[in-house]
Enzyme design. Structure first.
Site, PDB file in Angstrom:
ATOM      1  N   PRO A   1      -3.996 -11.380  10.546  1.00  0.00           N
ATOM      2  CG  PRO A   1      -2.030 -11.754  11.727  1.00  0.00           C
ATOM      3  CD  PRO A   1      -2.667 -11.972  10.385  1.00  0.00           C
ATOM      4  CG  ASP A   2      -7.019  -5.797  13.690  1.00  0.00           C
ATOM      5  OD1 ASP A   2      -6.152  -5.174  14.359  1.00  0.00           O
ATOM      6  OD2 ASP A   2      -7.969  -5.247  13.126  1.00  0.00           O
ATOM      7  CB  ILE A   3      -1.093  -6.123  14.775  1.00  0.00           C
ATOM      8  CG1 ILE A   3      -0.622  -6.978  13.600  1.00  0.00           C
ATOM      9  CG2 ILE A   3      -0.020  -6.037  15.854  1.00  0.00           C
ATOM     10  CD1 ILE A   3       0.458  -6.346  12.755  1.00  0.00           C
TER      11      ILE A   3
ATOM     12  CE  LYS B   1       7.907 -14.106 -13.080  1.00  0.00           C
ATOM     13  NZ  LYS B   1       8.780 -13.805 -14.201  1.00  0.00           N
TER      14      LYS B   1
ATOM     15  CE  LYS C   1     -11.041   1.490  11.091  1.00  0.00           C
ATOM     16  NZ  LYS C   1     -10.297   2.047   9.964  1.00  0.00           N
TER      17      LYS C   1
ATOM     18  CG  PHE D   1      -2.494   5.870  13.441  1.00  0.00           C
ATOM     19  CD1 PHE D   1      -1.757   5.560  14.576  1.00  0.00           C
ATOM     20  CD2 PHE D   1      -2.297   7.106  12.835  1.00  0.00           C
ATOM     21  CE1 PHE D   1      -0.853   6.458  15.104  1.00  0.00           C
ATOM     22  CE2 PHE D   1      -1.389   8.017  13.355  1.00  0.00           C
ATOM     23  CZ  PHE D   1      -0.664   7.696  14.487  1.00  0.00           C
TER      24      PHE D   1
ATOM     25  CG  ASN E   1      -0.211  -0.064   2.508  1.00  0.00           C
ATOM     26  OD1 ASN E   1       0.527   0.854   2.837  1.00  0.00           O
ATOM     27  ND2 ASN E   1      -0.384  -1.141   3.264  1.00  0.00           N
TER      28      ASN E   1
ATOM     29  CE  LYS F   1      -9.096  -2.164  13.597  1.00  0.00           C
ATOM     30  NZ  LYS F   1      -7.980  -2.570  12.746  1.00  0.00           N
TER      31      LYS F   1
HETATM   32  N1  CTP Z   1      -4.174  -2.724  12.057  1.00  0.00           N
HETATM   33  C1  CTP Z   1      -3.467  -3.788  12.564  1.00  0.00           C
HETATM   34  N2  CTP Z   1      -3.524  -4.991  11.940  1.00  0.00           N
HETATM   35  C2  CTP Z   1      -4.256  -5.163  10.835  1.00  0.00           C
HETATM   36  C3  CTP Z   1      -4.991  -4.066  10.298  1.00  0.00           C
HETATM   37  C4  CTP Z   1      -4.912  -2.854  10.929  1.00  0.00           C
HETATM   38  O1  CTP Z   1      -2.791  -3.633  13.584  1.00  0.00           O
HETATM   39  N3  CTP Z   1      -4.291  -6.348  10.247  1.00  0.00           N
HETATM   40  C5  CTP Z   1      -4.143  -1.449  12.783  1.00  0.00           C
HETATM   41  C6  CTP Z   1      -3.459  -0.314  12.068  1.00  0.00           C
HETATM   42  O2  CTP Z   1      -2.086  -0.250  12.387  1.00  0.00           O
HETATM   43  C7  CTP Z   1      -4.201   0.884  12.608  1.00  0.00           C
HETATM   44  C8  CTP Z   1      -5.594   0.347  12.857  1.00  0.00           C
HETATM   45  O3  CTP Z   1      -5.450  -1.054  12.928  1.00  0.00           O
HETATM   46  O4  CTP Z   1      -3.695   1.302  13.855  1.00  0.00           O
HETATM   47  C9  CTP Z   1      -6.629   0.674  11.874  1.00  0.00           C
HETATM   48  O5  CTP Z   1      -6.202   0.480  10.581  1.00  0.00           O
HETATM   49  P1  CTP Z   1      -7.173   0.767   9.339  1.00  0.00           P
HETATM   50  O6  CTP Z   1      -6.478   0.312   8.103  1.00  0.00           O
HETATM   51  O7  CTP Z   1      -7.686   2.153   9.405  1.00  0.00           O
HETATM   52  O8  CTP Z   1      -8.396  -0.130   9.720  1.00  0.00           O
HETATM   53  P2  CTP Z   1      -8.831  -1.559   9.278  1.00  0.00           P
HETATM   54  O9  CTP Z   1      -8.729  -2.470  10.411  1.00  0.00           O
HETATM   55  O10 CTP Z   1      -8.142  -1.944   8.036  1.00  0.00           O
HETATM   56  O11 CTP Z   1     -10.382  -1.309   9.037  1.00  0.00           O
HETATM   57  P3  CTP Z   1     -11.160  -0.876   7.701  1.00  0.00           P
HETATM   58  O12 CTP Z   1     -10.428  -1.486   6.557  1.00  0.00           O
HETATM   59  O13 CTP Z   1     -12.498  -1.415   7.922  1.00  0.00           O
HETATM   60  O14 CTP Z   1     -11.158   0.629   7.685  1.00  0.00           O
END
Ligand code: CTP
Length: 397
Positions: free
Chosen positions: A303-305, A286, A337, A323, A208, A341
């Site tokens: 995983p959502d950290i 590849k 959010k 963030f 990204n 979270k």
């Molecule tokens: N984050 C994380 N792990 C992930 C995704 C997000 O730790 N797999 C954390 C980011 O570092 C940030 C926060 O979650 O602090 C929110 O990130 P954001 O991209 O805005 O949110 P998403 O969880 O991706 O939600 P959405 O796509 O629905 O906006």
């Protein structure tokens, strides 16, 4: 950060003296001035020239060589420092210190000083375990001398056990713990930053547009406030700041593992733009073009950290900051959010392309806490970082 701090580094005679060269570099990177003293035995292992080149100043090496006696005697030399570090501290030097002997420059400085002293012992395992060394260690600890290490492991002499000198970064951490100043001195903070790269195959990946600028600015400001910072960064455009422990990762999974390994912490700031999905079908080969057939990628959720750490039952950092990158209804989405979270604060920003925030130098954020939303004016990412760090310091008390 050790900006403006003066460290007197005494390098004793031992094979670990080579690590003292790296130690000088690491201390200076963090802003400390290092005055080196090389014992006669130390000079058998590293040269005065390499020591003085790295320290950026002359090396002092013998009591009777102190031609500067008139302008800077050994007493002054030992007292002008904020901390004296002995690395490597040999069994002999420790015995001299414990017995109050002063027969060369190093032992004289150590006897004459009223400055705090930190020893990084390095010696053969039998020497370390010898009753005399253990007695001396106990005496020195009673006298208020600090120790870092020794570590256990393989030794240059082929034996195994305690006696290896601590690694330069461990010694730096011990120095920082004694010298760091600022509202966050003694606090440990984890920061995630940058994008993640999720492999499609060995040569392609999904990424990204995050540059890592905001996370880097936050880590820099935290270190500047005296915190011990573990900076877990994906492949970012901007270089990591000085004075932090850098853990470089690529994928979301690696980032989570690095964060978990860095715990416990007093606070965690999750500024990384973590990829929400990875390619489940990523393989070791590849993907080839096959007569016009389009590849189909299968995704799996990462995983959502932030959520994982926020919801830890034991060992959760007391302050968890996330963030929220949003393109519309910023405050509503970010408030939702925060609840979803389970973090304490959300720093919400509008990343719609028209704002130029993603990859730019400025940011306009809204801080969402349990008390509501607080819009901050548009300012540089460095200023956002400073303001956030001031709030973190206030919250941690
Ligand atoms: N984050 C994380 N792990 C992930 C995704 C997000 O730790 N797999 C954390 C980011 O570092 C940030 C926060 O979650 O602090 C929110 O990130 P954001 O991209 O805005 O949110 P998403 O969880 O991706 O939600 P959405 O796509 O629905 O906006």
């Amino acid at each position: 950060m050790l900006a403006g701090k003066r460290v007197l580094l005494i390098i004793g005679g031992g094979i670990a003296a080579y690590k003292a060269l790296d130690l000088i570099r690491r201390l200076r990177e963090r802003g400390a001035a290092v005055t080196p003293v090389l014992t006669r035995a130390g000079a058998e292992f590293v040269t005065p020239l390499s020591v003085s080149a790295l320290a950026g100043m002359k090396v002092f090496h013998d009591l009777f060589d102190l031609t500067d006696e008139a302008e800077m005697g050994h007493i002054e030399l030992s007292r002008s420092a904020d901390l004296i570090v002995v690395a490597p501290a040999t069994a002999d030097l420790m015995a001299k210190m414990a017995g109050g002997q002063a027969d060369d420059l190093a032992s004289t400085l150590l006897l004459a000083t009223d400055t705090e002293v930190l020893l990084a012992p390095a010696m053969n395992v039998r020497m370390w375990e010898h009753a005399a060394t253990q007695r001396n260690t106990a005496t020195l600890k009673d006298d208020g001398i600090g120790f870092v290490g020794p570590n256990a492991g393989d030794m240059a002499c082929g034996e195994h056990g305690p006696g290896r000198m601590s690694e330069p970064l461990e010694i730096v951490a011990a120095v920082e713990a004694r010298l760091a100043q600022g509202p966050l001195a003694g606090r440990r903070v984890i920061v995630t930053s940058g994008p993640t790269h999720e492999p499609i195959d060995p040569v392609r990946y999904i990424a990204n547009r995050s540059s890592g600028a905001q996370g880097t600015a936050i880590a820099r400001a935290l270190a500047g406030a005296g915190a011990e910072v573990v900076f877990v960064t994906g492949p970012a455009d901007v270089p990591p700041p000085d004075g932090v422990e850098v853990v470089a990762v690529e994928t979301a999974q690696e980032m989570l593992e690095a964060v978990e390994a860095a715990l416990p912490a007093d606070a965690a700031v999750f500024a990384a733009a973590v990829a929400d999905w990875r390619v489940a079908s990523a393989g070791a080969r590849k993907i080839k073009k096959e007569g016009g057939k389009l590849p189909v990628l299968e995704f799996a959720e990462n995983p959502d950290i932030l959520a994982t750490i926020s919801r830890m039952e034991a060992g959760r950092p007391p302050l968890v900051v996330g963030f929220a990158a949003e393109t519309d209804d910023v405050v509503d989405h970010a408030t939702a959010k925060r609840a979803r979270k389970g973090c304490d604060w959300i720093v919400a920003n509008d990343v719609s392309p028209a704002t130029g925030i993603m990859g730019g130098a400025e940011n306009a954020v809204t801080l969402i806490t349990a008390d509501g939303a607080e819009a901050w004016p548009r300012m540089s990412k460095a200023d956002v970082a400073q303001r956030l760090v001031a709030r973190i310091a206030e919250a941690l008390g």
